[in-house]
Scaffold this motif. Structure first.
Motif, PDB file in Angstrom:
ATOM      1  N   GLN A  14       0.501  12.552   9.411  1.00  0.00           N
ATOM      2  CA  GLN A  14      -0.085  11.239   9.704  1.00  0.00           C
ATOM      3  C   GLN A  14      -1.115  10.843   8.642  1.00  0.00           C
ATOM      4  O   GLN A  14      -1.210   9.672   8.263  1.00  0.00           O
ATOM      5  N   LEU A  15      -1.885  11.814   8.161  1.00  0.00           N
ATOM      6  CA  LEU A  15      -2.842  11.531   7.086  1.00  0.00           C
ATOM      7  C   LEU A  15      -2.118  11.006   5.846  1.00  0.00           C
ATOM      8  O   LEU A  15      -2.549  10.038   5.224  1.00  0.00           O
ATOM      9  N   ILE A  16      -1.013  11.653   5.502  1.00  0.00           N
ATOM     10  CA  ILE A  16      -0.235  11.219   4.332  1.00  0.00           C
ATOM     11  C   ILE A  16       0.321   9.826   4.548  1.00  0.00           C
ATOM     12  O   ILE A  16       0.189   8.944   3.685  1.00  0.00           O
ATOM     13  N   ILE A  17       0.915   9.593   5.693  1.00  0.00           N
ATOM     14  CA  ILE A  17       1.534   8.287   5.982  1.00  0.00           C
ATOM     15  C   ILE A  17       0.504   7.168   5.924  1.00  0.00           C
ATOM     16  O   ILE A  17       0.703   6.154   5.243  1.00  0.00           O
ATOM     17  N   HIS A  18      -0.616   7.338   6.608  1.00  0.00           N
ATOM     18  CA  HIS A  18      -1.599   6.255   6.687  1.00  0.00           C
ATOM     19  C   HIS A  18      -2.362   6.060   5.377  1.00  0.00           C
ATOM     20  O   HIS A  18      -2.654   4.923   4.999  1.00  0.00           O
ATOM     21  N   SER A  19      -2.655   7.132   4.678  1.00  0.00           N
ATOM     22  CA  SER A  19      -3.350   6.956   3.404  1.00  0.00           C
ATOM     23  C   SER A  19      -2.422   6.349   2.355  1.00  0.00           C
ATOM     24  O   SER A  19      -2.854   5.531   1.535  1.00  0.00           O
ATOM     25  N   ASP A  20      -1.128   6.692   2.397  1.00  0.00           N
ATOM     26  CA  ASP A  20      -0.179   6.068   1.466  1.00  0.00           C
ATOM     27  C   ASP A  20       0.003   4.582   1.785  1.00  0.00           C
ATOM     28  O   ASP A  20       0.130   3.763   0.878  1.00  0.00           O
ATOM     29  N   GLN A  21       0.008   4.250   3.070  1.00  0.00           N
ATOM     30  CA  GLN A  21       0.070   2.832   3.457  1.00  0.00           C
ATOM     31  C   GLN A  21      -1.147   2.086   2.925  1.00  0.00           C
ATOM     32  O   GLN A  21      -1.032   0.978   2.397  1.00  0.00           O
ATOM     33  N   ALA A  22      -2.317   2.693   3.069  1.00  0.00           N
ATOM     34  CA  ALA A  22      -3.549   2.076   2.564  1.00  0.00           C
ATOM     35  C   ALA A  22      -3.430   1.845   1.064  1.00  0.00           C
ATOM     36  O   ALA A  22      -3.734   0.760   0.564  1.00  0.00           O
ATOM     37  N   ARG A  23      -3.000   2.870   0.345  1.00  0.00           N
ATOM     38  CA  ARG A  23      -2.838   2.748  -1.109  1.00  0.00           C
ATOM     39  C   ARG A  23      -1.903   1.599  -1.459  1.00  0.00           C
ATOM     40  O   ARG A  23      -2.199   0.783  -2.344  1.00  0.00           O
ATOM     41  N   ASP A  24      -0.783   1.499  -0.765  1.00  0.00           N
ATOM     42  CA  ASP A  24       0.180   0.429  -1.039  1.00  0.00           C
ATOM     43  C   ASP A  24      -0.429  -0.951  -0.791  1.00  0.00           C
ATOM     44  O   ASP A  24      -0.201  -1.886  -1.568  1.00  0.00           O
ATOM     45  N   TYR A  25      -1.193  -1.089   0.279  1.00  0.00           N
ATOM     46  CA  TYR A  25      -1.853  -2.373   0.547  1.00  0.00           C
ATOM     47  C   TYR A  25      -2.897  -2.697  -0.518  1.00  0.00           C
ATOM     48  O   TYR A  25      -3.049  -3.853  -0.912  1.00  0.00           O
ATOM     49  N   PHE A  26      -3.622  -1.690  -0.999  1.00  0.00           N
ATOM     50  CA  PHE A  26      -4.593  -1.928  -2.068  1.00  0.00           C
ATOM     51  C   PHE A  26      -3.879  -2.424  -3.332  1.00  0.00           C
ATOM     52  O   PHE A  26      -4.343  -3.351  -3.994  1.00  0.00           O
ATOM     53  N   VAL A  27      -2.754  -1.816  -3.657  1.00  0.00           N
ATOM     54  CA  VAL A  27      -1.990  -2.220  -4.845  1.00  0.00           C
ATOM     55  C   VAL A  27      -1.471  -3.645  -4.679  1.00  0.00           C
ATOM     56  O   VAL A  27      -1.508  -4.446  -5.628  1.00  0.00           O
ATOM     57  N   LYS A  28      -0.996  -3.996  -3.485  1.00  0.00           N
ATOM     58  CA  LYS A  28      -0.550  -5.369  -3.222  1.00  0.00           C
ATOM     59  C   LYS A  28      -1.709  -6.346  -3.372  1.00  0.00           C
ATOM     60  O   LYS A  28      -1.536  -7.447  -3.902  1.00  0.00           O
ATOM     61  N   ALA A  29      -2.878  -5.952  -2.911  1.00  0.00           N
ATOM     62  CA  ALA A  29      -4.056  -6.825  -3.033  1.00  0.00           C
ATOM     63  C   ALA A  29      -4.375  -7.085  -4.501  1.00  0.00           C
ATOM     64  O   ALA A  29      -4.710  -8.217  -4.877  1.00  0.00           O
ATOM     65  N   LEU A  30      -4.264  -6.074  -5.332  1.00  0.00           N
ATOM     66  CA  LEU A  30      -4.494  -6.262  -6.768  1.00  0.00           C
ATOM     67  C   LEU A  30      -3.486  -7.236  -7.368  1.00  0.00           C
ATOM     68  O   LEU A  30      -3.854  -8.130  -8.148  1.00  0.00           O
ATOM     69  N   ALA A  31      -2.225  -7.067  -7.018  1.00  0.00           N
ATOM     70  CA  ALA A  31      -1.181  -7.962  -7.530  1.00  0.00           C
ATOM     71  C   ALA A  31      -1.436  -9.400  -7.075  1.00  0.00           C
ATOM     72  O   ALA A  31      -1.284 -10.349  -7.858  1.00  0.00           O
ATOM     73  N   ASP A  32      -1.847  -9.564  -5.835  1.00  0.00           N
ATOM     74  CA  ASP A  32      -2.144 -10.905  -5.320  1.00  0.00           C
ATOM     75  C   ASP A  32      -3.368 -11.507  -6.006  1.00  0.00           C
ATOM     76  O   ASP A  32      -3.403 -12.704  -6.262  1.00  0.00           O
TER      77      ASP A  32
END
Length: 110
Positions: A14-32
């Protein structure tokens, strides 16, 4: 009560899943931010923070169990999961800083 190894492995996953989701959202925020999609930036940052907060709550749960004497020992999967959490935390910090720098430069242009 001793925390079962399976439980530690589930929490690590669960730590891996949720932290990877967070990372992906941060990357999307940068692109936006690059495209000046401010509403999407705010949404993705909020989602990233939710995911990272959940991961931190899982970590706190494990720490509380250890304090109570219910530690589960060391698991390579858990060590790996901690790396994911730290990576997402670092990316989150840098993402917010880069977005702040970018938006302040853009605001000065207008």
């Amino acid at each position: 009560m001793q925390v079962q190894q399976e439980n530690l492995e589930q929490i690590s996953s669960q730590l891996i899943i949720h932290s990877d989701q967070a990372r992906d959202y941060f990357v999307k925020a940068l692109a936006d931010a690059r495209q000046l999609k401010i509403h999407s930036v705010e949404q993705n940052l909020a989602k990233a923070e939710e995911e990272l907060e959940f991961a931190h709550k899982l970590e706190a749960e494990l720490l509380d169990r250890e304090k109570q004497g219910a530690g589960a020992g060391v698991s390579m999967n858990h060590v790996h999961a901690q790396g994911h959490v730290m990576n997402a935390t670092t990316i989150g910090y840098l993402t917010r800083e880069i977005i702040n720098i970018h938006t302040s430069k853009v605001n000065k242009q207008f």
